[in-house]
Design a protein around this motif. Structure first.
Motif, PDB file in Angstrom:
ATOM      1  N   MET A  66     -40.646  17.599  -9.519  1.00 12.47           N
ATOM      2  CA  MET A  66     -40.488  16.425  -8.652  1.00 12.47           C
ATOM      3  C   MET A  66     -41.838  15.780  -8.360  1.00 12.47           C
ATOM      4  O   MET A  66     -41.974  14.556  -8.399  1.00 12.47           O
ATOM      5  CB  MET A  66     -39.832  16.806  -7.325  1.00 12.47           C
ATOM      6  N   ARG A  67     -42.814  16.615  -8.068  1.00 16.62           N
ATOM      7  CA  ARG A  67     -44.149  16.114  -7.753  1.00 16.62           C
ATOM      8  C   ARG A  67     -44.762  15.392  -8.947  1.00 16.62           C
ATOM      9  O   ARG A  67     -45.361  14.323  -8.810  1.00 16.62           O
ATOM     10  CB  ARG A  67     -45.035  17.277  -7.307  1.00 16.62           C
ATOM     11  N   PHE A  68     -44.604  15.971 -10.136  1.00 17.80           N
ATOM     12  CA  PHE A  68     -45.124  15.352 -11.353  1.00 17.80           C
ATOM     13  C   PHE A  68     -44.449  13.999 -11.604  1.00 17.80           C
ATOM     14  O   PHE A  68     -45.121  13.008 -11.918  1.00 17.80           O
ATOM     15  CB  PHE A  68     -44.922  16.283 -12.561  1.00 17.80           C
ATOM     16  N   GLU A  69     -43.135  13.951 -11.459  1.00 18.30           N
ATOM     17  CA  GLU A  69     -42.408  12.698 -11.679  1.00 18.30           C
ATOM     18  C   GLU A  69     -42.824  11.624 -10.672  1.00 18.30           C
ATOM     19  O   GLU A  69     -42.932  10.447 -11.014  1.00 18.30           O
ATOM     20  CB  GLU A  69     -40.898  12.948 -11.617  1.00 18.30           C
ATOM     21  N   TYR A  70     -43.087  12.036  -9.444  1.00 16.16           N
ATOM     22  CA  TYR A  70     -43.551  11.094  -8.422  1.00 16.16           C
ATOM     23  C   TYR A  70     -44.938  10.568  -8.791  1.00 16.16           C
ATOM     24  O   TYR A  70     -45.190   9.361  -8.726  1.00 16.16           O
ATOM     25  CB  TYR A  70     -43.562  11.790  -7.064  1.00 16.16           C
ATOM     26  N   GLU A  71     -45.816  11.460  -9.208  1.00 13.13           N
ATOM     27  CA  GLU A  71     -47.154  11.044  -9.649  1.00 13.13           C
ATOM     28  C   GLU A  71     -47.052  10.061 -10.808  1.00 13.13           C
ATOM     29  O   GLU A  71     -47.790   9.076 -10.868  1.00 13.13           O
ATOM     30  CB  GLU A  71     -47.972  12.262 -10.078  1.00 13.13           C
ATOM     31  N   MET A  72     -46.141  10.321 -11.735  1.00 14.04           N
ATOM     32  CA  MET A  72     -45.995   9.452 -12.898  1.00 14.04           C
ATOM     33  C   MET A  72     -45.558   8.043 -12.502  1.00 14.04           C
ATOM     34  O   MET A  72     -45.900   7.073 -13.179  1.00 14.04           O
ATOM     35  CB  MET A  72     -45.022  10.067 -13.909  1.00 14.04           C
ATOM     36  N   ARG A  73     -44.849   7.910 -11.423  1.00  7.99           N
ATOM     37  CA  ARG A  73     -44.456   6.579 -10.949  1.00  7.99           C
ATOM     38  C   ARG A  73     -45.690   5.782 -10.535  1.00  7.99           C
ATOM     39  O   ARG A  73     -45.793   4.591 -10.833  1.00  7.99           O
ATOM     40  CB  ARG A  73     -43.479   6.687  -9.782  1.00  7.99           C
ATOM     41  N   PHE A  74     -46.619   6.434  -9.850  1.00 13.55           N
ATOM     42  CA  PHE A  74     -47.869   5.773  -9.474  1.00 13.55           C
ATOM     43  C   PHE A  74     -48.697   5.467 -10.724  1.00 13.55           C
ATOM     44  O   PHE A  74     -49.239   4.367 -10.858  1.00 13.55           O
ATOM     45  CB  PHE A  74     -48.680   6.662  -8.521  1.00 13.55           C
ATOM     46  N   ARG A  75     -48.783   6.424 -11.622  1.00 17.60           N
ATOM     47  CA  ARG A  75     -49.562   6.220 -12.841  1.00 17.60           C
ATOM     48  C   ARG A  75     -49.007   5.074 -13.676  1.00 17.60           C
ATOM     49  O   ARG A  75     -49.759   4.312 -14.285  1.00 17.60           O
ATOM     50  CB  ARG A  75     -49.606   7.511 -13.660  1.00 17.60           C
TER      51      ARG A  75
END
Length: 135
Positions: A66-75
């Protein structure tokens, strides 16, 4: 607690960026949404940022995903903004790391003697980070 708060970040992100078309505005809206979740959950945020690593499997794996997917949204916003020329060319992982490092420490500002409002913190952090990315 960890999954509930993580879902609040995702929901706030999605609601914040859906109405914005320009990438700097999308990023600013996402930053402010993240800070607002923190501000509305100060005590839970302190636990969230410091205790998630003690989750046991399979919850730790699910949380990291979940954390990785959230980071990817910002990226994704950063990368699209770079391609459009809105942001200077930078490594999006480095940008996300810097953004989250700044955002995730803001819960400490609410307990400081500065008497900063939620909006003061959100606007100040967003403006500071966006000025560093401006092309």
């Amino acid at each position: 607690l960890c999954f509930d708060l993580a879902q609040q970040y995702i929901t706030a992100f999605e609601a914040a960026v859906v109405t914005e078309e320009k990438f700097p505005r999308k990023l600013k809206a996402a930053i402010k949404a993240h800070i607002n979740v923190i501000a509305n959950n100060i005590e839970a945020s302190e636990v969230f940022f410091n205790e998630w690593m003690f989750l046991e499997q399979p919850n730790l794996g699910k949380f990291k995903k979940m954390r990785f997917e959230y980071e990817m949204r910002f990226r994704d916003i950063v990368e699209k903004g770079i391609k459009k020329g809105d942001f200077k060319k930078m490594n999006s992982k480095l940008v996300a790391f810097a953004v989250f490092s700044a955002l995730n420490a803001t819960y400490e500002l609410y307990n400081s003697s500065e008497n900063l409002t939620q909006d003061d913190i959100a606007e100040g952090i967003a403006d500071l980070l966006l000025k560093g990315l401006k092309n």
